[in-house]
Motif scaffolding. Sequence first.
Motif, PDB file in Angstrom:
ATOM      1  N   ILE A  15      36.726  50.936  55.863  1.00 28.82           N
ATOM      2  CA  ILE A  15      36.477  50.449  54.254  1.00 28.82           C
ATOM      3  C   ILE A  15      36.913  49.164  54.102  1.00 28.82           C
ATOM      4  CG2 ILE A  15      36.873  51.089  52.069  1.00 28.82           C
ATOM      5  CD1 ILE A  15      36.837  53.810  52.910  1.00 28.82           C
ATOM      6  N   ALA A  16      36.100  48.082  53.707  1.00 24.77           N
ATOM      7  CA  ALA A  16      36.687  46.822  53.268  1.00 24.77           C
ATOM      8  C   ALA A  16      37.264  46.964  51.897  1.00 24.77           C
ATOM      9  CB  ALA A  16      35.264  45.822  53.373  1.00 24.77           C
ATOM     10  N   THR A  17      38.682  46.168  51.754  1.00 28.40           N
ATOM     11  CA  THR A  17      39.195  46.329  50.581  1.00 28.40           C
ATOM     12  C   THR A  17      38.977  45.048  49.712  1.00 28.40           C
ATOM     13  OG1 THR A  17      41.030  45.792  51.658  1.00 28.40           O
ATOM     14  CG2 THR A  17      41.003  48.063  51.212  1.00 28.40           C
ATOM     15  N   THR A  18      38.858  43.897  50.652  1.00 23.59           N
ATOM     16  CA  THR A  18      38.514  42.655  50.037  1.00 23.59           C
ATOM     17  C   THR A  18      37.360  42.054  50.830  1.00 23.59           C
ATOM     18  OG1 THR A  18      39.886  41.725  51.465  1.00 23.59           O
ATOM     19  CG2 THR A  18      41.156  42.116  49.371  1.00 23.59           C
ATOM     20  N   PRO A  19      36.582  41.252  50.059  1.00 24.96           N
ATOM     21  CA  PRO A  19      35.348  40.591  50.719  1.00 24.96           C
ATOM     22  C   PRO A  19      35.821  39.458  51.879  1.00 24.96           C
ATOM     23  CG  PRO A  19      35.749  39.566  48.536  1.00 24.96           C
ATOM     24  CD  PRO A  19      36.952  40.492  48.846  1.00 24.96           C
ATOM     25  N   ALA A  20      34.749  38.993  52.433  1.00 24.00           N
ATOM     26  CA  ALA A  20      34.873  38.129  53.599  1.00 24.00           C
ATOM     27  C   ALA A  20      35.082  36.687  52.708  1.00 24.00           C
ATOM     28  CB  ALA A  20      33.706  38.130  54.505  1.00 24.00           C
ATOM     29  N   GLN A  21      35.915  35.869  53.512  1.00 22.35           N
ATOM     30  CA  GLN A  21      36.066  34.411  52.774  1.00 22.35           C
ATOM     31  C   GLN A  21      35.648  33.305  53.749  1.00 22.35           C
ATOM     32  OE1 GLN A  21      36.486  33.763  49.815  1.00 22.35           O
ATOM     33  NE2 GLN A  21      37.020  35.661  48.669  1.00 22.35           N
ATOM     34  N   PRO A  22      34.843  32.583  53.562  1.00 23.10           N
ATOM     35  CA  PRO A  22      33.784  32.708  52.534  1.00 23.10           C
ATOM     36  C   PRO A  22      33.026  33.598  52.406  1.00 23.10           C
ATOM     37  CG  PRO A  22      33.008  30.768  54.192  1.00 23.10           C
ATOM     38  CD  PRO A  22      34.628  31.316  54.641  1.00 23.10           C
ATOM     39  N   ARG A  23      32.149  33.880  51.640  1.00 23.03           N
ATOM     40  CA  ARG A  23      30.961  35.101  51.397  1.00 23.03           C
ATOM     41  C   ARG A  23      30.477  35.294  52.700  1.00 23.03           C
ATOM     42  NH1 ARG A  23      29.775  36.670  45.139  1.00 23.03           N
ATOM     43  NH2 ARG A  23      31.758  36.066  44.191  1.00 23.03           N
ATOM     44  N   ASP A  24      29.767  34.023  53.013  1.00 21.89           N
ATOM     45  CA  ASP A  24      28.741  34.234  54.033  1.00 21.89           C
ATOM     46  C   ASP A  24      29.310  34.209  55.384  1.00 21.89           C
ATOM     47  OD1 ASP A  24      29.634  31.737  54.135  1.00 21.89           O
ATOM     48  OD2 ASP A  24      27.306  30.494  53.964  1.00 21.89           O
ATOM     49  N   ASP A  25      30.642  34.454  55.577  1.00 24.89           N
ATOM     50  CA  ASP A  25      31.086  34.672  56.796  1.00 24.89           C
ATOM     51  C   ASP A  25      31.273  36.115  57.294  1.00 24.89           C
ATOM     52  OD1 ASP A  25      32.535  33.412  59.160  1.00 24.89           O
ATOM     53  OD2 ASP A  25      34.432  34.569  58.398  1.00 24.89           O
ATOM     54  N   ALA A  26      30.678  36.981  56.432  1.00 26.70           N
ATOM     55  CA  ALA A  26      30.601  38.264  56.747  1.00 26.70           C
ATOM     56  C   ALA A  26      29.762  38.556  57.961  1.00 26.70           C
ATOM     57  CB  ALA A  26      30.188  39.139  55.316  1.00 26.70           C
ATOM     58  N   ARG A  27      29.766  39.535  58.684  1.00 23.74           N
ATOM     59  CA  ARG A  27      29.188  39.919  59.772  1.00 23.74           C
ATOM     60  C   ARG A  27      27.823  40.343  59.150  1.00 23.74           C
ATOM     61  NH1 ARG A  27      32.471  43.697  63.929  1.00 23.74           N
ATOM     62  NH2 ARG A  27      30.731  42.986  65.306  1.00 23.74           N
ATOM     63  N   ASP A 184      41.600  39.380  37.727  1.00 27.09           N
ATOM     64  CA  ASP A 184      40.992  38.261  37.834  1.00 27.09           C
ATOM     65  C   ASP A 184      40.270  37.589  39.136  1.00 27.09           C
ATOM     66  OD1 ASP A 184      41.232  37.907  35.224  1.00 27.09           O
ATOM     67  OD2 ASP A 184      43.111  36.541  35.438  1.00 27.09           O
ATOM     68  N   ILE A 185      40.880  38.179  40.327  1.00 20.10           N
ATOM     69  CA  ILE A 185      40.257  37.713  41.605  1.00 20.10           C
ATOM     70  C   ILE A 185      39.091  38.746  41.638  1.00 20.10           C
ATOM     71  CG2 ILE A 185      40.606  37.925  43.954  1.00 20.10           C
ATOM     72  CD1 ILE A 185      43.414  36.690  43.453  1.00 20.10           C
ATOM     73  N   ASP A 186      39.247  39.880  41.541  1.00 18.45           N
ATOM     74  CA  ASP A 186      38.311  41.100  41.549  1.00 18.45           C
ATOM     75  C   ASP A 186      36.967  40.706  40.755  1.00 18.45           C
ATOM     76  OD1 ASP A 186      39.419  42.953  43.376  1.00 18.45           O
ATOM     77  OD2 ASP A 186      40.372  44.063  42.159  1.00 18.45           O
ATOM     78  N   ARG A 187      37.174  40.159  39.913  1.00 16.41           N
ATOM     79  CA  ARG A 187      36.423  39.928  38.505  1.00 16.41           C
ATOM     80  C   ARG A 187      35.359  38.837  39.113  1.00 16.41           C
ATOM     81  NH1 ARG A 187      37.153  37.295  32.701  1.00 16.41           N
ATOM     82  NH2 ARG A 187      35.286  37.357  31.672  1.00 16.41           N
ATOM     83  N   ARG A 188      35.920  37.904  39.846  1.00 11.74           N
ATOM     84  CA  ARG A 188      35.175  36.783  40.602  1.00 11.74           C
ATOM     85  C   ARG A 188      34.622  37.356  41.758  1.00 11.74           C
ATOM     86  NH1 ARG A 188      39.288  33.563  41.268  1.00 11.74           N
ATOM     87  NH2 ARG A 188      39.392  33.987  43.311  1.00 11.74           N
ATOM     88  N   GLU A 189      35.045  38.068  42.680  1.00 13.13           N
ATOM     89  CA  GLU A 189      34.573  38.500  43.863  1.00 13.13           C
ATOM     90  C   GLU A 189      33.428  39.545  43.621  1.00 13.13           C
ATOM     91  OE1 GLU A 189      34.817  36.579  46.401  1.00 13.13           O
ATOM     92  OE2 GLU A 189      36.718  35.593  45.872  1.00 13.13           O
ATOM     93  N   TYR A 190      33.506  40.329  42.732  1.00 17.70           N
ATOM     94  CA  TYR A 190      32.902  41.542  42.508  1.00 17.70           C
ATOM     95  C   TYR A 190      31.800  41.108  41.827  1.00 17.70           C
ATOM     96  CZ  TYR A 190      31.451  46.492  42.418  1.00 17.70           C
ATOM     97  OH  TYR A 190      30.964  47.750  42.608  1.00 17.70           O
ATOM     98  N   GLN A 191      31.112  40.183  41.965  1.00 20.37           N
ATOM     99  CA  GLN A 191      29.824  39.236  40.921  1.00 20.37           C
ATOM    100  C   GLN A 191      29.228  38.563  41.779  1.00 20.37           C
ATOM    101  OE1 GLN A 191      28.339  40.347  37.989  1.00 20.37           O
ATOM    102  NE2 GLN A 191      29.965  39.538  36.798  1.00 20.37           N
ATOM    103  N   THR A 192      27.733  38.542  42.001  1.00 20.62           N
ATOM    104  CA  THR A 192      26.993  37.661  42.510  1.00 20.62           C
ATOM    105  C   THR A 192      27.183  36.428  41.778  1.00 20.62           C
ATOM    106  OG1 THR A 192      25.020  38.224  41.354  1.00 20.62           O
ATOM    107  CG2 THR A 192      25.447  39.436  43.222  1.00 20.62           C
ATOM    108  N   ILE A 193      26.827  35.306  42.697  1.00 18.11           N
ATOM    109  CA  ILE A 193      26.968  33.964  42.434  1.00 18.11           C
ATOM    110  C   ILE A 193      25.835  33.738  41.353  1.00 18.11           C
ATOM    111  CG2 ILE A 193      28.475  32.992  44.208  1.00 18.11           C
ATOM    112  CD1 ILE A 193      25.604  31.849  45.149  1.00 18.11           C
ATOM    113  N   TYR A 194      24.686  34.613  41.489  1.00 19.75           N
ATOM    114  CA  TYR A 194      23.249  34.209  40.525  1.00 19.75           C
ATOM    115  C   TYR A 194      23.468  35.462  39.508  1.00 19.75           C
ATOM    116  CZ  TYR A 194      21.989  37.553  44.264  1.00 19.75           C
ATOM    117  OH  TYR A 194      21.742  38.749  45.083  1.00 19.75           O
ATOM    118  N   ALA A 195      24.432  35.927  39.226  1.00 20.15           N
ATOM    119  CA  ALA A 195      24.338  36.935  38.038  1.00 20.15           C
ATOM    120  C   ALA A 195      23.989  36.435  36.709  1.00 20.15           C
ATOM    121  CB  ALA A 195      25.603  37.796  38.074  1.00 20.15           C
TER     122      ALA A 195
END
Length: 374
Positions: A15-27, A184-195
Motif C-alpha cells: 500500500i503506497a502511503t505517499t505518491p511518487a515524486q515526480p508524479r509521472d515517475d510512478a511505475r 497541506d502536502i496531502d491537500r496538494r498531492e491528493y488532487q489532480t493538476i487539472y481539477a
Amino acid sequence: MKTSELDYQFDPSLIATTPAQPRDDARLMLVERSNGSITHHRVRDLPQFLRSGDMLMLNRTSVLRARVHLHELRRDRSTEGLFLEPVAAASPYFDSRGVVWRMLLREAKRYAPNDRLFLLDHTGRRTDDSLVLLARDDDAFIVRMEAGSAGGDVATVLERSGLTPLPPYILRARKQATLTVNDDIDRREYQTIYADSAARGSVAAPTAGLHFTQELLATLAAQGVASSDIILDVGAGTFKPIDVDDLADHAMHSERFCVPAHTLHMLAEVAASRARRESRLIAVGTTSVRACESIPNDRLNQQDALIAHTRILISPGHQFRFTDGLLTNFHLPRSTLLALVGAFMGMELMHEAYAIAVRERYRFYSFGDAMLIV
C-alpha cells in the motif's frame, strides 16, 4: 458473478502511503488485450503508447476537504466526521442552498439529533462554524452546516477547517509505519493538476489522474493526443467492499456526474464511427468510464450539459460503448472498481496482471502505480 472471483493474494506492505515524486515517475504496467502481453514502464513513457488522434477522458472533479474535527460544547467532547454527499432532492431534509449533507460520525452512538458540533481548525482551535445533527440515516447522520462570521457555503467552510479525506487504508498504513504527513502536502498531492476548483464535490480523488504532470500533458498534446472532460463527484462508497456473495446483490452507491455539451457531441461521434475509427478514447480512471457509460443514448446530441446521478455497476459481460483504453490504479480486492477492470480486460488476464503486480512489488491503491490497458 461470485464476489470471490474478485479476490487476489495481496501483501499489505504494498500500500503506497505517499505518491511518487515526480508524479509521472510512478511505475506503469502496460497490458495489451489483443495478445495478453504485459510489460513494465513508467507513467512518463505514456507518449510511447498513445498516438495522434487519441482522446484522453479526464475527470475534472475537485476533492473537498471533507474530513473534520468537531467539538460539542454542551458535554465538552470531541469527535471526527466525514462529509459524504449533499442530501438528494427527494429527501425531506433537502435544502436548495446545498448546506444539508450526509455525514459519517465517529462514535456516532454517543450523539443524537439536535446536537450542535463546532468545527476545529488545523491547530485544534474551535471556530464559530458549526453543524447541527438533524437525523440518523442508516450508518450516517443528516447534518446542516451553519457558517460562522466568515460566512460561505460548505466547500468554503471546509477549505478553512477541513482536512484531506485520504482513504482509510492509507491512514492505517501510515499509522503502522509511524509516518506523519502535513495535511497541506496531502491537500496538494491528493488532487489532480487539472481539477476544476469550482467543482469541489468529491470526497475521494479520481486517482488515475494523480499521475499526470503539466509537462506530460503538454508532451501528449504536442504529439496530437487530445483531451476532453467530464465531472463525476467521487463518493466514499467507492471504497465500500462488496460484502455479499453474489455481485448482483451489491447495493451500489450513487454519484453525481456532469457531462459538458462538447463532450456529449464528441461521444456521439465516437459512438457513430467507432467501428471504423483508428483513434481511441482512453479513459483516465474508472470514474471517467462510469460517467461515460451512464449517459443515455438519447442524450448524446442534446445542446446543453447533462447533469444526472448514476448507480451503474460495471461487471463482466458489460458492453463498453466508448472506452478503447483505460488508465487506472491497482484496486482493492472485492471492490466494484476491480469488477469494472475485470469487465474491460477480461477476468483471466486481470488476475494474471495482478499476480505479476504483487510479485514485482508495484505500489497499490490511491497513491500507487498505474496500469494502462489497451
